[in-house]
Write an enzyme that holds these catalytic residues in place. Structure first.
Site, PDB file in Angstrom:
ATOM      1  N   ARG A  51       0.839  -1.271   0.051  1.00  0.00           N
ATOM      2  CA  ARG A  51      -0.169   0.112   0.024  1.00  0.00           C
ATOM      3  C   ARG A  51       0.757   1.261   0.087  1.00  0.00           C
ATOM      4  O   ARG A  51       0.456   2.203  -0.683  1.00  0.00           O
ATOM      5  CB  ARG A  51      -0.940  -0.097   1.103  1.00  0.00           C
ATOM      6  CG  ARG A  51      -2.290  -0.515   1.094  1.00  0.00           C
ATOM      7  CD  ARG A  51      -2.658  -1.070   2.453  1.00  0.00           C
ATOM      8  NE  ARG A  51      -1.643  -2.187   2.918  1.00  0.00           N
ATOM      9  CZ  ARG A  51      -1.988  -3.397   2.576  1.00  0.00           C
ATOM     10  NH1 ARG A  51      -2.972  -3.917   2.112  1.00  0.00           N
ATOM     11  NH2 ARG A  51      -0.993  -4.242   3.027  1.00  0.00           N
ATOM     12  N   THR A  52       1.801   1.303   0.856  1.00  0.00           N
ATOM     13  CA  THR A  52       2.567   2.637   1.107  1.00  0.00           C
ATOM     14  C   THR A  52       3.289   2.930  -0.596  1.00  0.00           C
ATOM     15  O   THR A  52       3.201   4.194  -0.884  1.00  0.00           O
ATOM     16  CB  THR A  52       3.480   2.595   2.334  1.00  0.00           C
ATOM     17  OG1 THR A  52       2.764   1.998   3.179  1.00  0.00           O
ATOM     18  CG2 THR A  52       4.184   4.030   2.489  1.00  0.00           C
ATOM     19  N   LYS A  80      25.832  -3.306  -1.930  1.00  0.00           N
ATOM     20  CA  LYS A  80      27.210  -3.283  -2.020  1.00  0.00           C
ATOM     21  C   LYS A  80      27.732  -2.482  -0.900  1.00  0.00           C
ATOM     22  O   LYS A  80      29.050  -2.239  -0.957  1.00  0.00           O
ATOM     23  CB  LYS A  80      27.494  -2.599  -3.255  1.00  0.00           C
ATOM     24  CG  LYS A  80      27.032  -3.206  -4.576  1.00  0.00           C
ATOM     25  CD  LYS A  80      27.298  -2.054  -5.904  1.00  0.00           C
ATOM     26  CE  LYS A  80      26.958  -2.696  -7.181  1.00  0.00           C
ATOM     27  NZ  LYS A  80      27.031  -1.642  -8.113  1.00  0.00           N
ATOM     28  N   ARG A 101      11.404   4.023   3.015  1.00  0.00           N
ATOM     29  CA  ARG A 101      11.059   3.208   4.144  1.00  0.00           C
ATOM     30  C   ARG A 101      12.303   2.254   4.210  1.00  0.00           C
ATOM     31  O   ARG A 101      13.256   1.762   3.388  1.00  0.00           O
ATOM     32  CB  ARG A 101       9.948   2.259   3.591  1.00  0.00           C
ATOM     33  CG  ARG A 101       9.732   1.062   4.476  1.00  0.00           C
ATOM     34  CD  ARG A 101       8.582   0.188   4.315  1.00  0.00           C
ATOM     35  NE  ARG A 101       7.240   0.904   4.575  1.00  0.00           N
ATOM     36  CZ  ARG A 101       6.120   0.451   4.569  1.00  0.00           C
ATOM     37  NH1 ARG A 101       6.152  -0.879   4.259  1.00  0.00           N
ATOM     38  NH2 ARG A 101       5.226   1.056   4.860  1.00  0.00           N
ATOM     39  N   HIS A 129       5.537   6.158  11.237  1.00  0.00           N
ATOM     40  CA  HIS A 129       4.943   5.991   9.955  1.00  0.00           C
ATOM     41  C   HIS A 129       4.011   7.170   9.822  1.00  0.00           C
ATOM     42  O   HIS A 129       2.697   6.911   9.638  1.00  0.00           O
ATOM     43  CB  HIS A 129       4.160   4.304   9.801  1.00  0.00           C
ATOM     44  CG  HIS A 129       4.057   4.167   8.517  1.00  0.00           C
ATOM     45  ND1 HIS A 129       3.860   5.127   7.470  1.00  0.00           N
ATOM     46  CD2 HIS A 129       3.620   2.872   7.908  1.00  0.00           C
ATOM     47  CE1 HIS A 129       3.484   4.213   6.277  1.00  0.00           C
ATOM     48  NE2 HIS A 129       3.559   2.927   6.729  1.00  0.00           N
TER      49      HIS A 129
HETATM   50  C1  NCD Z   1       1.930  -0.866   8.429  1.00  0.00           C
HETATM   51  C2  NCD Z   1       3.500  -0.574   8.178  1.00  0.00           C
HETATM   52  O1  NCD Z   1       4.359  -0.923   7.332  1.00  0.00           O
HETATM   53  O2  NCD Z   1       3.879  -0.282   9.248  1.00  0.00           O
HETATM   54  N1  NCD Z   1       1.657  -1.092   6.910  1.00  0.00           N
HETATM   55  C3  NCD Z   1       1.348  -0.049   6.210  1.00  0.00           C
HETATM   56  O3  NCD Z   1       2.128   0.617   5.660  1.00  0.00           O
HETATM   57  N2  NCD Z   1       0.002   0.282   5.953  1.00  0.00           N
HETATM   58  C4  NCD Z   1       1.448  -1.983   9.192  1.00  0.00           C
HETATM   59  C5  NCD Z   1       2.161  -3.064   9.217  1.00  0.00           C
HETATM   60  O4  NCD Z   1       2.827  -3.510   8.323  1.00  0.00           O
HETATM   61  O5  NCD Z   1       1.580  -4.210  10.053  1.00  0.00           O
END
Ligand code: NCD
Length: 305
Positions: A51-52, A80, A101, A129
């Site tokens: 999703r993100t 590397k 991320r 997040h």
């Molecule tokens: C979450 C995350 O990555 O922290 N997912 C997301 O981005 N919607 C929640 C999770 O991974 O449980």
């Protein structure tokens, strides 16, 4: 130039403004379809994501911009041994904005300190997040009409669940919000969130292990996945993974207008039998995430309609 590393980097007024922009995008998508023409978003994902990452990419395309990036550390020069700082300097030569991320807490902050373009934290380890929180806030605003006076139950892995930490930071700034923290003993909210956010600002909260006992009080129930990838050993994960499974039976005493939320991915924390319940809001969160990321990209790139 501004980055978004913690949700507290945005003032309450700015969050309200992003929510208003996202609502306007929902009403008038055409107005926004070319505002980022010629701009590039780099998605640097050193950890899995559906999703993100894809909502960031969809958001940039819907603003008329382009996307480049990678979706696993192994396909980048991190494999590397390249540092996050050098990666950030490099990507600054190619893109206008970064969404990153990373499994290490603080990595997006290091990137922001070294990049010459805005950096958005798309999840750093078990820490924060903030863009999931933006999705959550738009969902709550649309479901509940606002934030004031809500009782928010957070259930599951409150220790490693980064979405929970950012959501508490954000909602603690609204009037009369109460939290009910529901978790096994081993997965309680970290003391830095409890002390630096809840206690410091005199926010009402209680801790429990019993979801059903507190169900009737809740306006929002925010379920979370037990974060397997953050555990030190598999046995602990296996013992704790099924601590809370929401079923229609457990909702018997819930409010008629409860909102059931989850950042997703779901493993088995919410029975699929709940998906068609009008109180289920987790797939609305998915869509709202795209609109809030559109609003955020516009703000950080300082583009206007
Ligand atoms: C979450 C995350 O990555 O922290 N997912 C997301 O981005 N919607 C929640 C999770 O991974 O449980």
């Amino acid at each position: 130039m501004r980055s978004l590393i913690s949700i507290l980097d945005l003032s309450v007024a700015e969050i309200d403004e992003l929510v208003a922009t996202a609502n306007d995008i929902i009403e008038n998508p055409k107005k926004y379809s070319e505002v980022c023409h010629g701009k590039k978003l780099a998605t640097l994902f050193f950890e899995p994501s559906t999703r993100t990452r894809l909502s960031f990419e969809a958001a940039m395309y819907e603003l008329g911009g382009c996307v480049l990036g990678f979706s696993e550390a192994q396909s980048s020069s991190a494999a590397k041994g390249e540092s996050v700082a050098d990666t950030a300097k490099t990507i600054s030569c190619y893109a206008d904005i970064i969404a990153m991320r990373h499994p290490k807490e603080g990595a997006p902050l290091v990137a922001a300190m070294n990049a010459s373009i805005p950096v958005i934290n798309a999840g750093d380890g078990g820490h924060n997040h903030p863009t999931q929180t933006l999705a959550d806030l738009l969902t709550i605003q649309r479901e509940k009409g606002g934030f004031k006076g809500l009782t928010v139950g957070l259930c599951g892995d409150l220790k490693f669940g980064r979405t929970v930490h950012s959501l508490i930071e954000a909602m603690s700034r609204y009037e009369d919000v109460k939290f009910v923290l529901i978790s096994p003993e081993e997965l309680k909210l970290p003391s830095y969130v409890k002390n630096d956010v809840l206690k410091k600002h005199g926010i009402k909260y209680k801790q429990t292990t019993d979801l059903e006992a507190v169900m009737p009080e809740l306006d929002i129930l925010y379920m979370t996945r037990v974060q397997r990838e953050r555990f030190f050993n598999e046995e602990d994960y296996l013992r704790l993974k099924d601590s809370y499974i929401l079923t229609p039976q457990k909702l018997k005493n819930a409010k008629a207008d409860l909102s059931i939320m989850h950042p997703l991915p779901r493993v088995n924390e919410i029975s699929v039998a709940i998906d068609n319940d009008p109180r289920a809001a987790y797939f609305k969160q998915v869509l709202n995430g795209k609109y809030m990321r559109m609003a955020l990209i516009m703000k950080l790139l300082e583009v206007t309609v």
